[in-house]
Design an enzyme around this catalytic site. Sequence first.
Site, mmCIF file in Angstrom:
data_model
loop_
_atom_site.group_PDB
_atom_site.id
_atom_site.type_symbol
_atom_site.label_atom_id
_atom_site.label_comp_id
_atom_site.label_asym_id
_atom_site.label_seq_id
_atom_site.Cartn_x
_atom_site.Cartn_y
_atom_site.Cartn_z
ATOM 1 N N ARG A 1 -21.153 -5.725 12.417
ATOM 2 C CA ARG A 1 -22.407 -5.357 11.749
ATOM 3 C C ARG A 1 -23.330 -4.627 12.729
ATOM 4 N NH1 ARG A 1 -23.685 -9.456 7.326
ATOM 5 N NH2 ARG A 1 -25.869 -9.593 7.960
ATOM 6 N N ASP B 1 -29.882 -10.517 12.410
ATOM 7 C CA ASP B 1 -28.969 -10.831 11.311
ATOM 8 C C ASP B 1 -27.693 -10.001 11.416
ATOM 9 O OD1 ASP B 1 -28.006 -12.186 9.079
ATOM 10 O OD2 ASP B 1 -28.725 -10.648 7.708
ATOM 11 N N ASN C 1 -24.708 -14.757 12.127
ATOM 12 C CA ASN C 1 -26.024 -14.755 12.769
ATOM 13 C C ASN C 1 -26.456 -16.162 13.181
ATOM 14 O OD1 ASN C 1 -26.296 -14.960 9.668
ATOM 15 N ND2 ASN C 1 -28.210 -15.797 10.409
ATOM 16 N N TRP D 1 -19.215 -0.567 -1.011
ATOM 17 C CA TRP D 1 -19.054 -1.961 -0.582
ATOM 18 C C TRP D 1 -17.660 -2.429 -0.954
ATOM 19 C CZ3 TRP D 1 -22.681 -5.191 1.895
ATOM 20 C CH2 TRP D 1 -23.914 -4.582 2.153
ATOM 21 N N THR E 1 -17.738 -19.082 0.246
ATOM 22 C CA THR E 1 -17.512 -17.852 -0.524
ATOM 23 C C THR E 1 -16.216 -17.160 -0.090
ATOM 24 O OG1 THR E 1 -18.806 -16.566 1.054
ATOM 25 C CG2 THR E 1 -19.986 -17.405 -0.870
ATOM 26 N N GLY F 1 -23.957 -20.180 5.000
ATOM 27 C CA GLY F 1 -25.237 -20.891 5.024
ATOM 28 C C GLY F 1 -26.109 -20.525 6.218
ATOM 29 N N GLY F 2 -25.794 -19.402 6.861
ATOM 30 C CA GLY F 2 -26.516 -18.977 8.066
ATOM 31 C C GLY F 2 -27.994 -18.708 7.851
#
Lengths: 558, 114
Positions: free
Chosen positions: A327, A300, A258, A469, A173, A189-190
């Site tokens: 995060r 996460d 993550n 965002w 992405t 893909g975490g």
Amino acid sequence: MRKLLGTILLAAFGALAHAQTQQELLRDGNGGSTDNVLTYGMGYHQQRYSPLRQISKSTVKRLVPVWSASLANEFGEQGQPLVYNGVLYTANVKRVVAIDVATGRQLWTTALEWEPAVARVVCCGLSNRGVALYNGKVFVGSVDAHLRALDANTGKEVWKVKIAEWKEGYSITSAPTVANGVLMTGMTGGEYGVRGFVDGYDPDTGKHLWRRHTTAGPGEKGNETWPAGDAYLRGGGSTWITGSYDPELDLVYWGTSNGGPWTATARPGDNLWISSVIAFRPKTGEMVWHYQWTPAETYDFDGNNENVLADIMVGGVKRKVLMHADRNGFLYTLDRTNGKLIAANPYVNVNWAERIDLATARPVETEVAKRLRAGEKVEVRPRWTGGKNWMPMAFNPDTGRLYFAMLEETSVYQLNKELPVYKAGERYMGVENTTAPRKPGEPWGYFGALDPLTAKPKWKLPLTDLPSWSGMLATAGGLVFSGRPTGEFVAIDEDTGNIVWQFKTGSGINAQPITYTHKGRQYVTVLSGLGGGTSAKRETEGKVLPGGSVWTFALMPE
Amino acid sequence: MGFFVVCGVTDLKKTILAGSLFAFAHAASAQEPFKPEQIRSGSETYARHCAACHGPRMANPEGASDLRKFPRDQRERFLASVSKGKNAMPPWGDLLKPDEIDALWAYVATGGKN
């Protein structure tokens, strides 16, 4: 003969004019032509700062849209366009588009086709954050884990490689990047038990050069932070935000996600190099240093957010630093020559760690974290989406401040008693997570201007109706540009935090504005199109419709 | 159609109302009662594949539609959306067996209540 030579020279010059070079990449956002935007982050440093000042606090009232173009995409626009020689290149999950900056007319478009079932392995929204440009080619990743090179003049595919198997949870992405002649891409893909990596390719041919895994395997230093066995093979650490690059040190800085599965009970240990920043050589992928934001990550708390490079004064000494708002709620400043921690302070409400201990460079976890790890259901701040998510911050080297959108939410989080069973291409989590109800009147988040070393705000603008965002763009005109999920493109006074100008675009803005010049006139471009992430849809509750478009603004003549 | 032409507006409304009630009653009566094990099986499939976007136990969806509001008389639409996908919803027909999708419907249609 002379005429022929002249023709050849002209042809060569013509080709050169359309083949953007390594030298231009190095100077992008770093003294190079403001007519171009050649890198993700408006410079290898990812400062997202422009020295342009035509559009300023005093002139912004004359800022008007000069063109808009549809992107025919309902999945959301998170991309940052690039500009070279009067052509704007932009991508979303469905296509790449080249647009003439002067007229807004489309020059070419190339579809990115993928099987609909791919959406099963893109956890958090079908998205594409942009392209890379190098030597006459446009490079783009796609959610089915392919990397393509397109001819910059025609959009025709030059080469295409499969970097991994989407049916095993791998996708792309993020925007690729070219550093020191090597094309690099991250992956995502975490949530699916992948093993993270950054890949290096020959930009001319698509030949695979190296793979830098982000979980330490047998024989690698760091493997001792994983349990015996093969947990590292499903350990996560995906690389879904483009790395930054210091050409002098020849180091690429890339964040990792993550761990896999989400619950750390399945993988006792710190689990290097998940939720970290890794510094490596672009020619080889060789690791030089790492710093782990969240050891034994189980919240996460991806560590992918952009790493912004600058030389700033620390205790009276100019230091080469890397700045990162994680995060996990802490704003970090590291020495980017060696990865040593300089400062780390909370920038939102944090309850999982008391502080980051400067002596050990590790978080000191609270009782909340201990109870969570023991299996209790607890409220965690920030929510798993983070105090800040992927939407990039801007750094103004003149003010020394970082500008970004903060998120204030609380999760209700519990690690499942039973460990998840791994099945290729399926969710691999082992956690139940929901959102705690909001307290009445509590802002969703803030726009803010923060000091990188203390996280103290010069100003904070509460976002009471909805969070943001959208990425930020800082300019020497004293303005910071960003967007709202309700579609307003806004200009903020960098001194006061007041919104001094806004224009309502067609859908929500969750993208990355850029600014550049064309024939002496300053332009600002942003993509509009709610989505690309799941949260914006959750928060807007159907009140904003999706639909992608490009919007370009300039000053109306006096 | 001729019937509508000779009716007044009020009668027309009544006819439509009666028609909808009939359709609803028909759909409800045609529905098999769900077996508890089917609902339980549906809840397990839901937790594994659906909860991340539609929310744990269908509460607090993460951007995907709120399945607690899915019309109970639109089973066919549910089955088609799950197996073939719709908008941002990916297709699951190649991964889930028809009886698993039926069980998902049992779970969603009953709100997870036996």
